[in-house]
Design a protein around this motif. Structure first.
Motif, PDB file in Angstrom:
ATOM      1  N   LEU A   6       0.833  -1.203   0.000  1.00 57.02           N
ATOM      2  CA  LEU A   6       0.000   0.000   0.000  1.00 57.02           C
ATOM      3  C   LEU A   6       0.868   1.253   0.000  1.00 57.02           C
ATOM      4  CD1 LEU A   6      -2.865   1.182   0.160  1.00 57.02           C
ATOM      5  CD2 LEU A   6      -2.705   0.996   2.647  1.00 57.02           C
ATOM      6  N   ILE A   7       1.913   1.254   0.800  1.00 56.29           N
ATOM      7  CA  ILE A   7       2.843   2.390   0.851  1.00 56.29           C
ATOM      8  C   ILE A   7       3.478   2.604  -0.516  1.00 56.29           C
ATOM      9  CG2 ILE A   7       5.077   3.148   1.777  1.00 56.29           C
ATOM     10  CD1 ILE A   7       4.173   1.828   4.458  1.00 56.29           C
ATOM     11  N   ASP A   8       3.926   1.533  -1.157  1.00 57.10           N
ATOM     12  CA  ASP A   8       4.531   1.642  -2.489  1.00 57.10           C
ATOM     13  C   ASP A   8       3.542   2.248  -3.491  1.00 57.10           C
ATOM     14  OD1 ASP A   8       6.819   0.462  -1.466  1.00 57.10           O
ATOM     15  OD2 ASP A   8       6.389  -1.527  -2.316  1.00 57.10           O
ATOM     16  N   SER A   9       2.297   1.772  -3.459  1.00 53.06           N
ATOM     17  CA  SER A   9       1.285   2.253  -4.397  1.00 53.06           C
ATOM     18  C   SER A   9       0.942   3.727  -4.152  1.00 53.06           C
ATOM     19  CB  SER A   9       0.024   1.391  -4.275  1.00 53.06           C
ATOM     20  OG  SER A   9      -0.941   1.796  -5.200  1.00 53.06           O
ATOM     21  N   ALA A  14       0.961   9.333  -5.598  1.00 53.64           N
ATOM     22  CA  ALA A  14       1.009  10.698  -5.063  1.00 53.64           C
ATOM     23  C   ALA A  14       2.297  11.427  -5.428  1.00 53.64           C
ATOM     24  CB  ALA A  14       0.847  10.667  -3.546  1.00 53.64           C
ATOM     25  N   GLY A  15       3.270  10.698  -5.977  1.00 51.83           N
ATOM     26  CA  GLY A  15       4.533  11.337  -6.335  1.00 51.83           C
ATOM     27  C   GLY A  15       5.346  11.763  -5.130  1.00 51.83           C
ATOM     28  N   VAL A  16       5.288  10.964  -4.069  1.00 51.74           N
ATOM     29  CA  VAL A  16       6.063  11.247  -2.855  1.00 51.74           C
ATOM     30  C   VAL A  16       6.984  10.062  -2.580  1.00 51.74           C
ATOM     31  CG1 VAL A  16       4.288  12.736  -1.839  1.00 51.74           C
ATOM     32  CG2 VAL A  16       4.276  10.300  -1.322  1.00 51.74           C
ATOM     33  N   THR A  17       7.896  10.248  -1.644  1.00 53.74           N
ATOM     34  CA  THR A  17       8.798   9.149  -1.299  1.00 53.74           C
ATOM     35  C   THR A  17       8.040   8.107  -0.483  1.00 53.74           C
ATOM     36  OG1 THR A  17       9.502  10.080   0.823  1.00 53.74           O
ATOM     37  CG2 THR A  17      10.748  10.763  -1.164  1.00 53.74           C
TER      38      THR A  17
END
Length: 96
Positions: A6-9, A14-17
Motif C-alpha cells: 500500500l505504501i509503495d502504491s 502521489a509522487g512522494v517518497t
C-alpha cells in the motif's frame, strides 16, 4: 496487499517518497483509530465510514466441552463501505 504494498502504491500515485507515504498512512490510521476509540464516527465520502458499535451480552458455547458461557458486552470497530466503493467493487473494478 499488505501495508508495504500500500505504501509503495500510494508513493507512486502521489509522487512522494515511500518514507513520506508511510508517515502519511500511519498518521491517517492513527487518527481514525483515535477518533473511533473516542466514540466518534469517521466518514470519508465515497469511501466509507468507520465507527464504534456496541455488541450486547450473549450466550455462547465452549466448543470443547459444550458448556454454555456468557460472552460479555463489548464495543468493536466497524466499517461500512460508501456508495462509490460498493459500485467500484460490484463493477469488477470498472468505474461506472
Amino acid at each position: 496487499m499488505n501495508k508495504g504494498d500500500l505504501i509503495d502504491s500510494v508513493a507512486e500515485k502521489a509522487g512522494v517518497t515511500k518514507k513520506e507515504a508511510d508517515q502519511i498512512l500511519t498518521a491517517l490510521f492513527d487518527t481514525i483509530q483515535d477518533a473511533v476509540a473516542k466514540g466518534e464516527k469517521v466518514t470519508l465520502v465515497g469511501f466509507g465510514t468507520f465507527e464504534p458499535r456496541d455488541r450486547k451480552e450473549r450466550e455462547g458455547r465452549n466448543p470443547k466441552s459444550g458448556e454454555t458461557i456468557k460472552i460479555p458486552a463489548t464495543r468493536v470497530p466497524a466499517f461500512s463501505a460508501g456508495k462509490l466503493f460498493k459500485e467500484k467493487i460490484s463493477s469488477n473494478g470498472k468505474v461506472a
